[in-house]
Scaffold this active site. Structure first.
Site, short mmCIF file in Angstrom:
data_model
loop_
_atom_site.label_atom_id
_atom_site.label_comp_id
_atom_site.label_asym_id
_atom_site.label_seq_id
_atom_site.Cartn_x
_atom_site.Cartn_y
_atom_site.Cartn_z
N CYS A 1 0.83 -1.20 0.00
CA CYS A 1 0.00 0.00 0.00
C CYS A 1 0.87 1.26 0.00
O CYS A 1 1.42 1.62 -1.04
CB CYS A 1 -0.99 -0.03 1.17
SG CYS A 1 -2.37 1.08 0.88
N GLN B 1 3.37 2.75 -2.92
CA GLN B 1 3.35 4.14 -3.39
C GLN B 1 4.73 4.78 -3.23
O GLN B 1 5.23 5.46 -4.15
CB GLN B 1 2.30 4.94 -2.60
CG GLN B 1 0.88 4.41 -2.80
CD GLN B 1 -0.15 5.14 -1.95
OE1 GLN B 1 0.17 6.03 -1.17
NE2 GLN B 1 -1.41 4.77 -2.10
N HIS C 1 -3.73 -4.80 0.20
CA HIS C 1 -3.09 -5.34 1.41
C HIS C 1 -3.19 -6.86 1.40
O HIS C 1 -4.16 -7.41 1.93
CB HIS C 1 -3.83 -4.84 2.66
CG HIS C 1 -3.63 -3.39 2.96
ND1 HIS C 1 -2.62 -2.94 3.79
CD2 HIS C 1 -4.30 -2.29 2.57
CE1 HIS C 1 -2.69 -1.62 3.88
NE2 HIS C 1 -3.70 -1.20 3.17
N GLU D 1 -1.87 -9.00 3.16
CA GLU D 1 -1.85 -9.59 4.51
C GLU D 1 -3.24 -9.84 5.07
O GLU D 1 -3.43 -10.73 5.90
CB GLU D 1 -1.05 -8.72 5.49
CG GLU D 1 -1.52 -7.27 5.64
CD GLU D 1 -0.95 -6.35 4.56
OE1 GLU D 1 -0.31 -6.85 3.61
OE2 GLU D 1 -1.16 -5.13 4.68
N1 GLN Z 1 -1.55 6.84 2.83
C1 GLN Z 1 -1.76 6.08 1.66
C2 GLN Z 1 -3.14 6.33 1.06
O1 GLN Z 1 -4.04 6.78 1.71
C3 GLN Z 1 -1.55 4.60 1.90
C4 GLN Z 1 -2.54 4.01 2.84
C5 GLN Z 1 -2.11 2.68 3.39
O2 GLN Z 1 -0.92 2.36 3.40
N2 GLN Z 1 -3.05 1.90 3.87
O3 GLN Z 1 -3.35 6.05 -0.10
#
Ligand code: GLN
Length: 542
Positions: free
Chosen positions: A381, A385, A507, A509
């Site tokens: 996630c 990014q 995710h 997990e």
């Molecule tokens: N902060 C990032 C977003 O909102 C990633 C969120 C996360 O890692 N769950 O897209």
């Protein structure tokens, strides 16, 4: 008609009540009883979504988009079955419903009170879930500790359900602790006695006692607890520390926890533990270890990333390796280059989920070191990014590239807000949440790993890859190989010419279970095992 097994906790929090609840439900499931779990959280938050994982523990995400208490994750992992947001009730949800009903005039003429209006709503929710899920037994875990002001209405609702349904349809299991002071060397029963007295004061007598401790409860302590709590000695169950949480069902079964439950609730014993034991046995004594660096905000609460830790353990179990996780504080490596170079000493790097700007330069740098030094890397996630940001800056030469979450004025917004988030004002329950179908392109490493073109994975984010940069990434070997929402969301990244460098917007997990490890975690741990073998081979040590 469903039966109810209420789990309460005494003495203090952190006894592993969630694991005991999951394990008892698992034992019921293994003996052919249809069972599921419900977690009650006596706080005023509507759900766990806005709570800090570093103090409260991880926020778990269900397929239907619920942001729930982390225990729901334990239930899914043990029972190997999907839960929904309805498997988690909070005080906030109960009061909101009662107050909304009052405003709509449903209680016209009455004064609205905790008893009966709040307790009625609690009972309705509990019974609704049991009926909707068509279970034989609903295991209801009450968060917090008996004696807390917050949990009183819930315990009162349980008491009323016992009155309404009788002892053959309701059972109270109380989890307590027998602490041991090293100087005395004796397991103390007094705190347990007191917590049962506290329960009786509110009209509840436990039927089964499960006693946590660092070692098995000696017979005299067991007798004492039985005597002072008025619970038959065969219903006092010792639950000492074990090597893996997945050994707890077998431990409790060996301690005879099922007999009093079966007797009281009139359940028949069918089925066997064999299949589960085979799975649980994989979690002990591997001999070989892979060392994984998890780079994130400093977290001294092991529960903050529990699903990630568990998914790594599930993968390690099938790959025959213990996974040892070291926490690397991203704020420290941001300031100290030498720490950053230590990443090379690990067998793998995980960049987990996160929010906001604190410590992100350290994470971006760590993603770069893993890439350059060819250390197996998994970005989850936010990790996906920030690995994109890292690649944009270091390979594509896009100076100042960033996520607009961190730098709204970045010249290169490689990660940007999801379009449907632009008009969102409220922060609770408004992210892109829950299960979405993800479509994998082929040929790709992702397809090799999953072996399927369509998978279902869980999400929790507001930002995403800005696909106007996609071509530039791909020209330099960073491919995006899975998408969702008609190709509008990029879901998987994979780097060519690297032993393992992958990231997921979802995710993985949240869907990993001991009986069904998530494939990308398995592939990652496999790559880590390979690196560990190579780096610790004798010829390399010279
Ligand atoms: N902060 C990032 C977003 O909102 C990633 C969120 C996360 O890692 N769950 O897209």
């Amino acid at each position: 008609m469903p039966k109810y097994l209420f789990v309460t906790g005494g003495v203090m929090s952190g006894l592993g009540k969630g694991i005991i609840t999951s394990s008892v439900a698992k034992l019921l499931q293994l003996s052919g009883v249809r069972a599921t779990c419900l977690k009650i959280d006596p706080y005023l938050n509507f759900d766990a979504g806005t709570m800090n994982p570093y103090t409260h523990g991880e926020v778990f995400v269900t397929d239907d988009g619920g942001e729930t208490d982390m225990d729901i994750g334990n239930y899914e992992r043990f029972l190997n079955r999907d839960m929904s947001r309805a498997n988690n009730i909070t005080t906030g949800q109960i009061y909101k419903k009662v107050i909304d009903d009052e405003r709509r005039g449903l209680f016209l003429g009455k004064s609205v009170q905790i008893i009966p209006h709040v307790t009625d709503e609690i009972k309705r929710r509990i019974r609704d879930l049991a009926e909707k899920e068509k279970v034989d037994v609903l295991v209801v875990e009450c968060g917090g500790t008996v004696g807390d002001i917050e949990s009183l209405p819930f315990l009162e609702a349980f008491r009323q359900m016992r009155m309404e349904d009788g002892p053959s349809k309701t059972l109270f299991l109380h989890v307590s602790l027998a602490p041991e002071l090293s100087v005395v060397g004796e397991m103390k029963t007094k705190p347990t006695q007191h917590s049962v007295q506290e329960m009786r004061r509110i009209g509840v007598q436990p039927d089964v006692m499960v006693i946590r401790g660092s070692r098995p409860l000696p017979p005299d302590a067991k007798e004492k607890i039985a005597l002072f709590t008025s619970v038959p000695i065969e219903s006092v169950v010792s639950d000492p520390d074990v090597e893996s949480i997945y050994l707890v069902p077998r431990l409790l079964e060996g301690e005879g926890v099922l007999a009093p439950i079966r007797r009281q609730l009139g359940l028949k014993a069918r089925g066997s533990m064999r299949a589960w034991n085979t799975v649980a046995d994989r979690f002990v004594g591997h001999g070989s270890t892979v060392r994984i660096a998890m780079v994130g905000k400093y977290a001294n609460l092991a529960d903050s990333y529990v699903s990630v830790n568990q998914a790594l353990a599930h993968a390690g179990a099938v790959k025959g390796a213990d996974v040892s996780i070291s926490w690397i504080d991203s704020e420290t490596i941001e300031k100290d280059e030498s720490q950053l170079r230590q990443i090379d000493a690990y067998d793998g790097v995980v960049l987990p989920q996160g929010f906001g700007g604190r410590g992100i330069e350290g994470k971006i740098a760590a993603a770069n070191v893993a890439r350059v030094d060819k250390v197996p890397f998994l970005g989850l996630c936010y990790g996906f990014q920030l690995a994109s940001v890292s690649f944009a800056r270091n390979v594509l030469g896009l100076k100042g590239a960033n996520s607009t979450e961190v730098d709204p004025k970045t010249p290169h917004p490689v990660i940007d807000l999801l379009p449907e988030q632009r008009d969102v004002a409220d922060l609770g329950g408004t992210m892109r949440l829950g299960g979405h179908d993800v479509f994998i392109e082929r040929p790709s490493r992702a397809f090799d790993i999953y072996g399927e073109e369509k998978i279902r994975e869980r999400h929790r984010h507001r930002y995403e890859l800005n696909q106007t940069y996609l071509k530039r990434f791909e020209e330099k070997g960073m491919r995006f190989t899975a998408f969702s929402d008609g190709r509008r969301r990029a879901e998987v990244m994979e780097l060519e010419g690297h032993p393992f460098y992958m990231g997921t917007q979802y995710h993985p997990e949240y869907v990993s279970r001991p009986e069904r490890p998530e494939p990308i975690y398995v592939a990652f741990v496999e790559a880590c095992v390979k690196r560990a073998r190579r780096s610790r081979a004798p010829e390399r040590r010279r």
